[in-house]
Design an enzyme around this catalytic site. Structure first.
Site, PDB file in Angstrom:
ATOM      1  N   MET A  84       1.260  -1.242   0.325  1.00 14.88           N
ATOM      2  CA  MET A  84       0.153  -0.425   0.468  1.00 14.88           C
ATOM      3  C   MET A  84       0.894   0.666   0.142  1.00 14.88           C
ATOM      4  O   MET A  84       1.803   0.981  -0.896  1.00 14.88           O
ATOM      5  CB  MET A  84      -0.609  -0.239   0.911  1.00 14.88           C
ATOM      6  CG  MET A  84      -1.798  -1.030   1.253  1.00 14.88           C
ATOM      7  SD  MET A  84      -3.471  -1.388   2.637  1.00 14.88           S
ATOM      8  CE  MET A  84      -4.962  -2.527   1.582  1.00 14.88           C
ATOM      9  N   CYS A  85       0.770   1.485   1.460  1.00 17.41           N
ATOM     10  CA  CYS A  85       1.690   3.214   1.176  1.00 17.41           C
ATOM     11  C   CYS A  85       1.924   3.579   2.188  1.00 17.41           C
ATOM     12  O   CYS A  85       2.237   3.004   3.834  1.00 17.41           O
ATOM     13  CB  CYS A  85       1.010   3.929   0.747  1.00 17.41           C
ATOM     14  SG  CYS A  85      -0.422   4.270  -0.781  1.00 17.41           S
ATOM     15  N   ARG A  86       3.120   4.363   2.479  1.00 15.18           N
ATOM     16  CA  ARG A  86       3.860   5.342   3.949  1.00 15.18           C
ATOM     17  C   ARG A  86       3.701   6.217   3.920  1.00 15.18           C
ATOM     18  O   ARG A  86       3.593   6.855   2.420  1.00 15.18           O
ATOM     19  CB  ARG A  86       4.816   4.715   3.587  1.00 15.18           C
ATOM     20  CG  ARG A  86       5.660   3.621   3.793  1.00 15.18           C
ATOM     21  CD  ARG A  86       5.510   1.971   5.542  1.00 15.18           C
ATOM     22  NE  ARG A  86       4.277   2.109   5.043  1.00 15.18           N
ATOM     23  CZ  ARG A  86       3.774   1.623   6.123  1.00 15.18           C
ATOM     24  NH1 ARG A  86       4.465   0.870   7.307  1.00 15.18           N
ATOM     25  NH2 ARG A  86       2.688   1.299   5.945  1.00 15.18           N
ATOM     26  N   ASN A  94      -3.235   5.961   4.212  1.00 17.35           N
ATOM     27  CA  ASN A  94      -2.860   4.327   3.778  1.00 17.35           C
ATOM     28  C   ASN A  94      -3.911   3.434   3.601  1.00 17.35           C
ATOM     29  O   ASN A  94      -4.231   3.598   5.125  1.00 17.35           O
ATOM     30  CB  ASN A  94      -0.835   4.127   5.126  1.00 17.35           C
ATOM     31  CG  ASN A  94      -0.938   2.829   4.043  1.00 17.35           C
ATOM     32  OD1 ASN A  94      -0.648   2.304   3.466  1.00 17.35           O
ATOM     33  ND2 ASN A  94      -0.137   1.813   5.895  1.00 17.35           N
TER      34      ASN A  94
END
Length: 276
Positions: free
Chosen positions: A1-3, A112
């Site tokens: 996913m994301c940070r 996120n």
């Protein structure tokens, strides 16, 4: 996913946050330790508050570790509030309008996680957005849709309640479409004065989120640490994963919690969606 990373405190150079820590957000774009994906290379973005009435944003689809323009401007931006995000797409296109943080007026938002089943529920969610806000949606992500739902439910007046109502609405719509666990999120939002952060998932197993320890406490613990020198008492960071391994520097945000960072008194409280 994301940070992602949110900073609030005395004005600081963006490069000091983005590039210099041992496990900086730029390092995390290649070597995430706690994320769902090790590499987060589907674009990046930063948002900051300066001289203008609204925050500035710089976003691109290049990987954060390989963008020379980001390195150039990071050494020239000094700001009291910085949002930074590295993206790993959950299915929507890699394009600038889908990079975080998203902006509306003085507000920034980054996320996120995912709204599961977004392809099936997207129409119902977007039809619930306040008509006057709808034309401002630029991209196609579930993250931006959640932002505009929060704005619709009163983000500018009461962020805690607005996000709870937005999440409750997404869960109701998702489950009506047979999605068992519609929401997975860590979210940060700010108006340039305060920073709100949320950690929640419908199944109760949310992606990682941490907040920094009070600077005065850290100085007492580590008087030898050069990295702490010059940091103001109001310095706070909220991050997807710690930027370093200094003992006592990081605290996990509890599951199903929300907090606010503001000058004076910070707060963390339980978070529970509000069903329509």
């Amino acid at each position: 996913m994301c940070r992602w990373m949110a900073y609030s405190g005395d004005p600081v150079l963006a490069e000091d946050l983005l590039f210099r820590p041992d496990h900086s957000l730029i390092d995390q774009s290649l070597h995430s330790r706690l994320g769902a994906t090790t590499t987060n290379g589907d674009g990046f973005g930063i948002g900051w508050y300066g001289e203008g009435a609204e925050p500035a944003v710089f976003k691109d689809i290049d990987p954060a570790w390989n963008d020379q323009n980001l390195r150039e401007i990071a050494g020239q931006i000094r700001t009291p509030v910085l949002f930074a995000h590295i993206r790993a797409s959950t299915g929507t296109p890699v394009q600038r309008s889908n990079c975080h943080p998203f902006r509306h007026g003085r507000w920034l938002w980054m996320h996120n996680g995912a709204l599961r089943g977004f392809h099936q529920i997207k129409r119902d969610l977007l039809l619930a957005v306040e008509p006057s806000l709808f034309p401002d949606i630029e991209g196609s992500t579930d993250s931006e849709a959640l932002f505009y739902l929060a704005l619709t439910f009163g983000l500018e007046d009461d962020p805690f309640t607005a996000v709870a109502r937005a999440v409750g609405f997404v869960e109701q719509v998702g489950r009506a479409h047979g999605v068992e666990h519609p929401v997975q999120m860590t979210v940060a939002t700010t108006d340039g004065e305060s920073v709100w952060a949320f950690r929640y998932s419908s199944e109760g197993r949310t992606r990682s989120l941490f907040f920094s320890t009070d600077v005065s406490t850290l100085v007492q613990l580590h008087p030898e640490a050069a990295v702490l020198r010059g940091l103001g008492a109001e310095t706070r960071l909220v991050v997807s994963e710690p930027l370093g391994e200094l003992a006592g520097a990081w605290n996990e945000v509890p599951e199903s919690s929300a907090g606010v960072v503001r000058p004076g008194q910070d707060e963390i409280r339980p978070f529970e969606p509000v069903r329509p």
